[in-house]
Write a protein that holds these residues in place. Structure first.
Motif, PDB file in Angstrom:
ATOM      1  N   ILE A 298      54.346  -5.277  57.898  1.00  0.00           N
ATOM      2  CA  ILE A 298      54.141  -4.213  58.894  1.00  0.00           C
ATOM      3  C   ILE A 298      55.507  -3.697  59.321  1.00  0.00           C
ATOM      4  O   ILE A 298      56.355  -4.470  59.786  1.00  0.00           O
ATOM      5  CB  ILE A 298      53.363  -4.741  60.122  1.00  0.00           C
TER       6      ILE A 298
ATOM      7  N   LEU B  81      47.529  -1.154  65.443  1.00  0.00           N
ATOM      8  CA  LEU B  81      48.893  -0.638  65.567  1.00  0.00           C
ATOM      9  C   LEU B  81      48.987   0.826  65.171  1.00  0.00           C
ATOM     10  O   LEU B  81      49.723   1.599  65.774  1.00  0.00           O
ATOM     11  CB  LEU B  81      49.839  -1.459  64.685  1.00  0.00           C
TER      12      LEU B  81
ATOM     13  N   MET C  41      57.910  -1.543  61.709  1.00  0.00           N
ATOM     14  CA  MET C  41      57.962  -1.020  63.080  1.00  0.00           C
ATOM     15  C   MET C  41      59.363  -0.477  63.376  1.00  0.00           C
ATOM     16  O   MET C  41      60.331  -0.847  62.707  1.00  0.00           O
ATOM     17  CB  MET C  41      57.660  -2.139  64.088  1.00  0.00           C
TER      18      MET C  41
ATOM     19  N   TYR D 283      54.720   2.108  65.276  1.00  0.00           N
ATOM     20  CA  TYR D 283      54.324   1.626  63.952  1.00  0.00           C
ATOM     21  C   TYR D 283      54.708   2.682  62.917  1.00  0.00           C
ATOM     22  O   TYR D 283      54.533   3.880  63.145  1.00  0.00           O
ATOM     23  CB  TYR D 283      52.813   1.405  63.986  1.00  0.00           C
TER      24      TYR D 283
ATOM     25  N   VAL E  54      46.678  -4.171  61.911  1.00  0.00           N
ATOM     26  CA  VAL E  54      47.306  -2.967  61.369  1.00  0.00           C
ATOM     27  C   VAL E  54      46.562  -1.724  61.843  1.00  0.00           C
ATOM     28  O   VAL E  54      47.170  -0.729  62.227  1.00  0.00           O
ATOM     29  CB  VAL E  54      47.340  -3.016  59.825  1.00  0.00           C
TER      30      VAL E  54
ATOM     31  N   SER F 266      52.442   0.067  56.609  1.00  0.00           N
ATOM     32  CA  SER F 266      52.146  -1.317  56.254  1.00  0.00           C
ATOM     33  C   SER F 266      51.706  -1.369  54.794  1.00  0.00           C
ATOM     34  O   SER F 266      51.240  -0.382  54.230  1.00  0.00           O
ATOM     35  CB  SER F 266      51.064  -1.891  57.170  1.00  0.00           C
TER      36      SER F 266
END
Length: 411
Positions: A78, A55, A80, A66, A52, A69
């Motif tokens: 998570i 990202l 996206m 991203y 995380v 999260s």
């Protein structure tokens, strides 16, 4: 998960599930990666949380964006961006044997390289580059995704020793149980490029043992001759058995026939930023041993809604530096001068390459002429031998053979 409505499951792997969702707030579609961490060891949970943090720092036009999260009910979620164009694997299969144009292949390949450069410059290995992890947006932009097994390197010499990935993309060093490094990503990049050119995997076999043997040998069927020498040569370089012999992603992007395409996909500001090689390590406190986030903690929140007026803003790229006057000018001046110098150097190299290809062509024509003359000479010899045998046979078996007849046989 209260903020999202589940639409359908679109993927599943060793990491968990990929779910297509719709945000209740704005109706936009996203992909949520669901990772069950309830049965993980503390080390595995830390690896998932580390992903995380990785990202959250990946902001590039060619990397899947991203959003946020969170942890809930023993799972890490998570969020996206969703790439409506699907993945490159499906795009390749949809061709039904009809090859892509070289122009299309190179446009896609350059974008993949730009994404991988952004990753490698930050000492991160992707470690799962394959056509299923390369996505297309609605407008056809390539985006590299699924950093499910990416790992931040603490230094330039640290190498990750674990091996995770689709067998078709394994490099020789991984097959020989050697460390995974940035050049292993380059091998996988070569596998993707080969796939785009042939619509097939470079290395295929009926079982894992034979597949490994093929990969270690480094032999693969050649791609179609209607693709350029530059492209075919590049594939050979990416498939060098020794990782040290493979080019880095930066040296790939410096090749003339690739470099000239970069400005199609990045703004001048982003080119200056990405190619200044002054990458800041902005990984925050997530990686410190005493700063591990507690379960249930929000890692990051989505950026506030804003009207997108320029494409660069969508990806978090600063359109203007937070510097003014001479400071901003100096920041850009050096990279731009360097770009001009490199452009001049590339022009000289291009001229040299052109001359080299001309010489090679002349050599090839000469060699062809020599082969033709040799073939004609052998044909004359064969005709002479044949004539000699006819002379021998014409004696009617009397047993008397003239010296000149025998000589003709061995002419």
């Amino acid at each position: 998960m209260d903020k999202y409505i589940k639409l359908q499951k679109i993927g599943e792997g060793s990491f968990g599930k990929a779910i297509l969702v719709k945000a209740k707030e704005n109706g936009r579609q996203y992909v949520i990666k669901e990772i069950n961490i309830s049965k993980m060891s503390n080390k595995e949970r830390e690896e998932s949380r580390r992903e995380v943090a990785v990202l959250a720092n990946m902001k590039h036009p060619n990397i899947v964006l991203y959003r946020e999260s969170f942890e809930e009910g023993g799972c890490l979620y998570i969020v996206m961006d969703y790439c409506e164009g699907g993945d490159l694997f499906k795009k390749i299969n949809a061709q039904k044997g009809v090859l892509f144009s070289e122009d299309q292949i190179m446009d896609w390949f350059v974008q993949i390289c730009l994404a991988l450069k952004h990753v490698h410059d930050r000492k991160i290995l992707h470690r799962d580059i394959k056509s299923q992890n390369i996505f297309l947006t609605k407008d056809g932009t390539i985006q590299l995704g699924d950093f499910g097994i990416a790992r931040v390197l603490n230094s330039t010499v640290e190498l990750a020793r674990t091996c995770i990935g689709t067998p078709y993309y394994l490099s020789p060093e991984i097959c020989e149980n050697k460390p995974y490094n940035n050049k292993s990503d380059i091998w996988a990049l070569g596998c993707v490029l080969y796939e785009m050119c042939t619509l097939k995997h470079a290395f295929e076999a009926g079982n894992m043992k034979n597949l490994v043997l093929k990969i270690i040998s480094g032999s693969f069927p050649p791609i179609s001759a209607h693709y350029s020498h530059d492209l075919r040569s590049l594939i050979s370089q990416l498939f060098k058995r020794n990782p040290r012999d493979r080019p880095s992603v930066n040296s790939i992007l410096e090749k003339i026939f690739i470099a000239k395409r970069i400005e199609k996909f990045l703004t001048p500001e982003l080119i200056a930023e990405e190619f200044s090689h002054k990458v800041l390590q902005k990984f925050g406190p997530h990686f410190g041993p005493g700063n591990r986030p507690a379960q249930g903690q929000n890692f990051a929140s989505a950026a506030p809604a804003q009207k997108i007026t320029k494409p660069a803003a969508k990806y978090g790229v600063p359109l203007m530096l937070k510097k003014s006057g001479d400071a901003a000018k100096k920041f850009y001046e050096k990279p731009l001068i360097k770009c001009r110098q490199e452009a001049a150097k590339k022009k000289r190299l291009e001229h040299y390459e052109k001359e080299k290809r001309h010489r090679e062509q002349i050599s090839f024509l000469k060699a062809e002429q020599m082969r033709r003359l040799e073939k004609e000479r052998i044909e004359r010899i064969n005709r002479a031998r044949e004539q000699g045998w006819r002379n021998v046979l014409s004696t009617g078996g009397s047993g008397e053979v003239k010296v000149s007849d025998v000589a003709g046989i061995y002419f």
